[in-house]
Design a protein around this motif. Structure first.
Motif, mmCIF file in Angstrom:
data_model
loop_
_atom_site.group_PDB
_atom_site.id
_atom_site.type_symbol
_atom_site.label_atom_id
_atom_site.label_comp_id
_atom_site.label_asym_id
_atom_site.label_seq_id
_atom_site.Cartn_x
_atom_site.Cartn_y
_atom_site.Cartn_z
ATOM 1 N N ILE A 261 9.099 11.220 1.292
ATOM 2 C CA ILE A 261 7.730 11.043 0.795
ATOM 3 C C ILE A 261 7.730 10.892 -0.723
ATOM 4 N N GLU A 262 8.460 11.765 -1.419
ATOM 5 C CA GLU A 262 8.475 11.721 -2.882
ATOM 6 C C GLU A 262 9.096 10.430 -3.400
ATOM 7 N N GLN A 263 10.192 10.000 -2.776
ATOM 8 C CA GLN A 263 10.834 8.765 -3.207
ATOM 9 C C GLN A 263 9.931 7.563 -2.987
ATOM 10 N N ALA A 264 9.280 7.518 -1.824
ATOM 11 C CA ALA A 264 8.389 6.393 -1.519
ATOM 12 C C ALA A 264 7.228 6.333 -2.506
ATOM 13 N N LEU A 265 6.649 7.481 -2.832
ATOM 14 C CA LEU A 265 5.517 7.510 -3.755
ATOM 15 C C LEU A 265 5.949 7.132 -5.172
ATOM 16 N N GLU A 266 7.164 7.540 -5.566
ATOM 17 C CA GLU A 266 7.670 7.158 -6.886
ATOM 18 C C GLU A 266 7.866 5.650 -6.976
ATOM 19 N N GLU A 267 8.413 5.057 -5.916
ATOM 20 C CA GLU A 267 8.626 3.611 -5.892
ATOM 21 C C GLU A 267 7.300 2.860 -5.940
ATOM 22 N N GLU A 268 6.339 3.328 -5.152
ATOM 23 C CA GLU A 268 5.037 2.664 -5.124
ATOM 24 C C GLU A 268 4.328 2.762 -6.472
ATOM 25 N N ALA A 269 4.512 3.897 -7.154
ATOM 26 C CA ALA A 269 3.854 4.096 -8.443
ATOM 27 C C ALA A 269 4.319 3.077 -9.478
ATOM 28 N N MET A 270 5.547 2.552 -9.289
ATOM 29 C CA MET A 270 6.075 1.572 -10.221
ATOM 30 C C MET A 270 5.420 0.197 -10.085
ATOM 31 N N VAL A 271 4.939 -0.109 -8.886
ATOM 32 C CA VAL A 271 4.502 -1.485 -8.626
ATOM 33 C C VAL A 271 3.069 -1.605 -8.098
ATOM 34 N N LEU A 272 2.447 -0.482 -7.720
ATOM 35 C CA LEU A 272 1.126 -0.565 -7.111
ATOM 36 C C LEU A 272 0.091 0.237 -7.891
ATOM 37 N N SER A 273 -1.121 -0.265 -7.887
ATOM 38 C CA SER A 273 -2.241 0.462 -8.487
ATOM 39 C C SER A 273 -2.880 1.343 -7.420
ATOM 40 N N THR A 274 -3.514 2.413 -7.852
ATOM 41 C CA THR A 274 -4.198 3.288 -6.896
ATOM 42 C C THR A 274 -5.646 2.868 -6.679
ATOM 43 N N THR A 275 -6.081 1.821 -7.389
ATOM 44 C CA THR A 275 -7.487 1.434 -7.276
ATOM 45 C C THR A 275 -7.714 -0.047 -6.996
ATOM 46 N N SER A 276 -6.780 -0.915 -7.353
ATOM 47 C CA SER A 276 -7.031 -2.353 -7.267
ATOM 48 C C SER A 276 -6.832 -2.886 -5.845
ATOM 49 N N TRP A 277 -7.873 -3.540 -5.325
ATOM 50 C CA TRP A 277 -7.783 -4.183 -4.020
ATOM 51 C C TRP A 277 -6.919 -5.443 -4.082
ATOM 52 N N PHE A 278 -6.676 -5.964 -5.292
ATOM 53 C CA PHE A 278 -5.848 -7.167 -5.423
ATOM 54 C C PHE A 278 -4.394 -6.900 -5.071
ATOM 55 N N ASP A 279 -3.994 -5.614 -5.041
ATOM 56 C CA ASP A 279 -2.628 -5.296 -4.621
ATOM 57 C C ASP A 279 -2.367 -5.734 -3.183
ATOM 58 N N LEU A 280 -3.421 -5.897 -2.396
ATOM 59 C CA LEU A 280 -3.263 -6.327 -1.006
ATOM 60 C C LEU A 280 -2.686 -7.729 -0.901
ATOM 61 N N ILE A 281 -2.799 -8.513 -1.967
ATOM 62 C CA ILE A 281 -2.289 -9.898 -1.935
ATOM 63 C C ILE A 281 -1.381 -10.202 -3.123
ATOM 64 N N ARG A 282 -0.944 -9.169 -3.841
ATOM 65 C CA ARG A 282 -0.205 -9.395 -5.080
ATOM 66 C C ARG A 282 1.241 -9.857 -4.858
ATOM 67 N N THR A 283 1.869 -9.381 -3.787
ATOM 68 C CA THR A 283 3.275 -9.737 -3.516
ATOM 69 C C THR A 283 3.372 -10.457 -2.175
ATOM 70 N N PRO A 284 4.467 -11.208 -1.937
ATOM 71 C CA PRO A 284 4.627 -11.886 -0.647
ATOM 72 C C PRO A 284 4.553 -10.916 0.537
ATOM 73 N N ALA A 285 5.192 -9.744 0.395
ATOM 74 C CA ALA A 285 5.177 -8.770 1.489
ATOM 75 C C ALA A 285 3.760 -8.281 1.766
ATOM 76 N N ASN A 286 3.005 -8.028 0.707
ATOM 77 C CA ASN A 286 1.632 -7.551 0.899
ATOM 78 C C ASN A 286 0.712 -8.643 1.422
ATOM 79 N N ARG A 287 0.987 -9.889 1.024
ATOM 80 C CA ARG A 287 0.194 -10.992 1.570
ATOM 81 C C ARG A 287 0.425 -11.124 3.070
ATOM 82 N N LYS A 288 1.671 -10.918 3.500
ATOM 83 C CA LYS A 288 1.953 -10.972 4.937
ATOM 84 C C LYS A 288 1.248 -9.826 5.659
ATOM 85 N N ARG A 289 1.324 -8.612 5.089
ATOM 86 C CA ARG A 289 0.632 -7.473 5.682
ATOM 87 C C ARG A 289 -0.863 -7.757 5.832
ATOM 88 N N THR A 290 -1.449 -8.301 4.786
ATOM 89 C CA THR A 290 -2.899 -8.526 4.786
ATOM 90 C C THR A 290 -3.286 -9.658 5.724
#
Length: 518
Positions: A261-290
């Motif tokens: 859990i701690e490692q995953a949250l540290e990694e996410e903190a480097m590349v993701l915002s806790t508030t921006s909805w644009f993160d849902l389409i910011r990367t290829p992986a997230n665009r596929k998820r969305t």
């Protein structure tokens, strides 16, 4: 909710790494005190789905009641569509607010707020003296239930024992039919009352399940992932020790889960915002998820089941079944059938069969049964053969069977799995927004189309199901055999950046920004 089982079953559910950290002499969960306690607690958010399922079945039942139709002036077409679509419209509006509340203050607070509101507005709905009050109450109920539907599957996934997480999150939406059964048989039990209480009683009872949830709410813990994200590491660790390790603070699973859990949250903190909805389409992986979230949300309402779930009366009318008693009885039996299939042939099979395969089998089966349903309805309209009408009812059940093995258990469970923690709330909300938008459109279009072209409208869904099968085949990956944090590898690959790579990238970006500012 499944059993701990042996090592092989554990590896099938969560992979070999976590399976190695599990106790080797594990007993079935129903003989393990801390897991019995945890699973009883999970019934509180599980029942959120039952509260949602109550509404569609109740509205189906009310439409069969002469007392309800007379009181509201025999609503049909656009008016009937509005009475149904105002409920999901309220949900869509609320989802943006509840997502913020859930991420900012935790999963428990929005659930509590939703329970209180649902009880109050159910009473308002049941005591309505005119159409405007009834519709307003339904809008407010829809708004309130988003405070249940958004955080509940998330908190189940984040609290459940690792080997049971897939089944537990899949079981969440099967409780939709528990609420539907409750509503269907309430209506069946009151249709003989020769007053407005024949529909007022089921309307007020929409608040009964939230009351039951409220009684158990005190025992619902906060998500350990939320606690870690807010720096409350010891609270998260205590939860894992108590409910996952049975009080053994030295158990291997405690260190494994906390580190992951701690490692995953540290990694996410480097590349993701806790508030921006644009993160849902910011990367290829997230665009596929969305994109997957859009497919799930929209086609959950436009795969043909919506015609039956809110307009069963209109469907039965086209095949000559018009008696109120017969219609309410079929509605009640259908909900029991749905719950059994969704639970035993869907949710409890997600780790054995897999998510992708279940979706493919489900959609292919729906397509075949919908084609048969359409042909039989056409034949019945032509020759009014009673046997044809009965065959249509049979295919309604068959179509629901295939729907229930994947679309019921995985509608929320799949998006909860595929998004990382930081995006999990927003990803599920986006799925639900898409779903409720599809429901709003279908609730307006379906009754109008059914009235205008009757059974020919079913041809549209035959075409849509064929398109849906192709989309699932091309874009839906398998997620079984991974922990909640490991599913990131399915979308980003093991060869993707590790935490050190991302940290270095983050530092480089900060250095570049400082140079630019200088």
């Amino acid at each position: 909710m499944g059993i701990l089982g042996g090592k092989k079953e554990a590896e099938l559910a969560v992979g070999s790494a976590l399976a190695g950290a599990l106790p080797q002499d594990a007993k079935p969960w129903y003989r393990t005190p801390h897991l019995i306690q945890l699973n009883l607690i999970l019934l509180v958010p599980m029942l959120s789905s039952a509260s949602l399922g109550y509404d569609g079945s109740m509205m189906n039942g009310l439409q069969t009641l002469t007392q309800w139709k007379t009181f509201f002036g025999n609503p049909e077409g656009a008016i009937l569509g509005m009475m149904n679509s105002i409920y999901p419209l309220g949900k869509v509006i609320a989802l943006f607010l509840v997502t913020y509340v859930s991420d900012r203050w935790g999963r428990r607070l929005p659930i509590f707020m939703g329970l209180i509101a649902c009880i109050g507005f159910a009473i308002m709905q049941g005591l309505a003296q005119n159409l405007a009050t009834f519709v307003t109450a339904r809008a407010l109920l829809g708004f309130s239930t988003s405070f249940l539907s958004q955080p509940s599957p998330v908190v189940i996934a984040e609290l459940a024992y690792p080997t049971q997480r897939g089944k537990a999150t899949a079981l969440y939406n099967t409780f939709f039919y528990f609420g539907a059964i409750f509503a269907a048989w309430c209506t069946f039990g009151t249709f003989k009352i020769q007053s407005t209480w024949s529909w007022r009683i089921p309307s007020i009872l929409q608040g009964a399940l939230p009351i039951v949830q409220l009684l158990g709410f005190y025992f619902l813990p906060e998500s350990p992932r939320y606690l870690v994200s807010k720096g409350r590491r010891e609270e998260a660790r205590k939860f894992i020790i108590k409910y996952h390790a049975g009080g053994d603070e030295n158990a291997a699973i405690v260190k494994f889960e906390m580190d992951e859990i701690e490692q995953a949250l540290e990694e996410e903190a480097m590349v993701l915002s806790t508030t921006s909805w644009f993160d849902l389409i910011r990367t290829p992986a997230n665009r596929k998820r969305t994109f997957i979230a859009v497919i799930l949300g929209w086609f959950s309402q436009w795969n043909g089941i919506g015609v039956v779930s809110y307009y069963l009366t209109l469907v039965l009318n086209t095949i000559g079944i018009t008696d109120t008693k017969d219609q309410t009885l079929i509605n009640g039996l259908l909900q029991i059938f749905n719950w059994l299939v969704a639970t035993f042939c869907g949710a409890l099979m997600v780790d054995r069969i897999g998510r992708r395969k279940l979706f493919l089998i489900s959609t292919a089966g729906m397509l075949c049964s919908y084609v048969a349903w359409t042909g039989l309805t056409s034949a019945f309209v032509t020759n009014r053969n009673e046997g044809m009408g009965r065959a249509v009812v049979a295919f309604i059940f068959i179509c629901y069977f295939f729907y229930d093995i994947a679309w019921t258990p995985l509608l929320q469970a799949y998006p909860v799995e595929i998004y990382p923690y930081t995006l999990r709330g927003r990803g599920l909300s986006f799925t639900l927004i898409t779903s409720f938008t599809g429901l709003i459109v279908s609730n307006q279009v379906n009754p109008i189309a059914m009235k205008a072209i009757g059974w020919k409208y079913y041809i549209v869904f035959c075409c849509l199901l064929a398109v849906l099968f192709v989309l699932i085949y091309l874009f839906f990956p398998e997620t079984k055999g991974h922990t909640l944090e490991e599913i990131t590898e399915v979308f980003e690959g093991k060869a993707g950046k590790n935490a050190d790579d991302k940290l270095e990238e983050g530092n480089h970006k900060n250095e570049t920004k400082q140079i630019e500012l200088a």
